[in-house]
Design an enzyme around this catalytic site. Structure first.
Site, PDB file in Angstrom:
ATOM      1  CG  ASN A   6      -1.788   1.164   1.346  1.00 12.28           C
ATOM      2  OD1 ASN A   6      -1.353   2.288   1.123  1.00 12.28           O
ATOM      3  ND2 ASN A   6      -3.038   0.948   1.699  1.00 12.28           N
ATOM      4  CG  HIS A   9       2.197   5.795   5.009  1.00  9.61           C
ATOM      5  ND1 HIS A   9       0.849   5.959   5.199  1.00  9.61           N
ATOM      6  CD2 HIS A   9       2.663   5.249   6.157  1.00  9.61           C
ATOM      7  CE1 HIS A   9       0.523   5.531   6.400  1.00  9.61           C
ATOM      8  NE2 HIS A   9       1.602   5.088   7.005  1.00  9.61           N
ATOM      9  CG  HIS A  42      -8.060   4.122   1.276  1.00  4.32           C
ATOM     10  ND1 HIS A  42      -8.206   3.957   2.627  1.00  4.32           N
ATOM     11  CD2 HIS A  42      -9.287   4.475   0.816  1.00  4.32           C
ATOM     12  CE1 HIS A  42      -9.475   4.201   2.970  1.00  4.32           C
ATOM     13  NE2 HIS A  42     -10.139   4.532   1.882  1.00  4.32           N
ATOM     14  NE  ARG A  44      -9.230   8.473   4.591  1.00  2.72           N
ATOM     15  CZ  ARG A  44      -9.463   7.591   5.572  1.00  2.72           C
ATOM     16  NH1 ARG A  44      -8.717   6.516   5.702  1.00  2.72           N
ATOM     17  NH2 ARG A  44     -10.415   7.810   6.438  1.00  2.72           N
ATOM     18  NE  ARG A  48      -7.404  11.424   5.881  1.00  6.96           N
ATOM     19  CZ  ARG A  48      -7.818  10.708   6.949  1.00  6.96           C
ATOM     20  NH1 ARG A  48      -6.981   9.898   7.551  1.00  6.96           N
ATOM     21  NH2 ARG A  48      -9.034  10.834   7.409  1.00  6.96           N
ATOM     22  CD  GLU A  69      -6.910  -0.265   1.281  1.00  8.66           C
ATOM     23  OE1 GLU A  69      -7.125   0.742   1.982  1.00  8.66           O
ATOM     24  OE2 GLU A  69      -6.018  -1.052   1.531  1.00  8.66           O
ATOM     25  CD  GLU A 150      -7.023  -6.226   3.171  1.00  9.17           C
ATOM     26  OE1 GLU A 150      -7.363  -5.831   2.031  1.00  9.17           O
ATOM     27  OE2 GLU A 150      -6.200  -5.621   3.883  1.00  9.17           O
ATOM     28  CG  HIS A 189      -5.214  -2.048   9.472  1.00 11.46           C
ATOM     29  ND1 HIS A 189      -4.724  -1.401  10.575  1.00 11.46           N
ATOM     30  CD2 HIS A 189      -5.831  -1.105   8.724  1.00 11.46           C
ATOM     31  CE1 HIS A 189      -5.038  -0.121  10.506  1.00 11.46           C
ATOM     32  NE2 HIS A 189      -5.707   0.090   9.382  1.00 11.46           N
TER      33      HIS A 189
END
Ligand code: PXP
Length: 242
Positions: A6, A9, A42, A44, A48, A69, A150, A189
């Site tokens: 993922n 970040h 992801h 969102r 963000r 995601e 998941e 996660h």
């Protein structure tokens, strides 16, 4: 066993300065070259970290598998239909949360999940649902049209001692039930090189999605070594399967 990185970040760091670097797409390609089997991002609702343009560029660049995601909203479903990721993973989303907290309540979200399942069937996208290791969530996932679940490993990662062992056995029970129903089983996660081998030791788990710890390790050893370290940890977990 598939290992998906993922890269959210990377976008967070980029956005902190409003620059065009570091580029999440460049990192994604480096992850693929280092042996990752897929890239997860992801998008969102508040944008963000990952932006719409990132998803367009990822779709064009990623040659392994792109896992998008997203929340199960009409806006996100329309984006998925346009972009055609290989997989969409539906997650719960709250604006005030730092990261995804808790799994999807599949029973409560039935209508939106069935809308996603219809889109996925029509377009050939795989539908994955991010859920807590609870049998009723597993069974509803199957009933409402998911191909994959998941399992949320966040609780397992935060707990210690006997509580952690108990949560690991809940993950194993949910994975077994899912596989018996014909679902593929991913997990994610909070996973690190240290805590993931016990999750990989669950024989039904066939995919991991890891973000924070890969990027954290990459700050020290570089992205190539970080990915390779995770692949080695996965091999260690596989050797514990019986
Ligand atoms: N899987 C899902 C569904 C997630 O929402 C996240 C966080 O974005 C992850 C995996 C990765 O979690 P972490 O960053 O803690 O590795």
């Amino acid at each position: 066993m598939r290992f998906h990185v993922n890269i959210d970040h990377v976008a967070t760091v980029r956005n902190a300065r409003g620059t065009d670097y570091p580029d999440p797409i460049a990192l994604a390609l480096a992850c693929e070259q280092a042996g990752a089997h897929g890239i997860t991002a992801h998008l969102r609702e508040d944008r963000r970290h990952i932006h719409d343009e990132d998803i367009v560029r990822l779709r064009a660049a990623v040659t392994t598998a792109l896992n998008l995601e997203m929340a199960a909203t009409p806006e996100m479903l329309a984006i998925a239909e346009r972009i055609r990721p290989n997989v969409i993973t539906l997650v719960p989303e709250r604006r005030e949360e730092r990261t995804t907290e808790g799994g999807l309540d599949v029973l409560a979200a039935r209508a939106s999940i069935e809308a996603a399942a219809e889109l996925c069937k029509r377009t050939g996208i795989k539908l994955s649902l991010f859920i807590a290791p609870e049998l009723e969530q597993v069974e509803a996932s199957r009933a409402f049209g998911a191909e994959q679940i998941e399992l949320h490993t966040g609780e397992y990662c935060h707990l210690t001692g006997e509580e952690r062992r108990h949560e690991l056995s809940r993950l194993a029970v949910a994975a077994r039930r899912a596989a018996a129903l014909g679902l593929e089983v991913a997990a994610g996660h909070g996973l690190t090189q240290g805590n993931l081998p016990d999750v990989v030791a669950i024989p039904q788990v066939s995919e991991l999605n890891v973000g924070h710890a890969v990027i954290a390790d990459a700050l020290v050893v570089g992205i190539t070594e970080a990915v390779r370290g995770f692949l080695r940890a996965i091999e260690l977990g596989k050797s514990r399967r019986n």
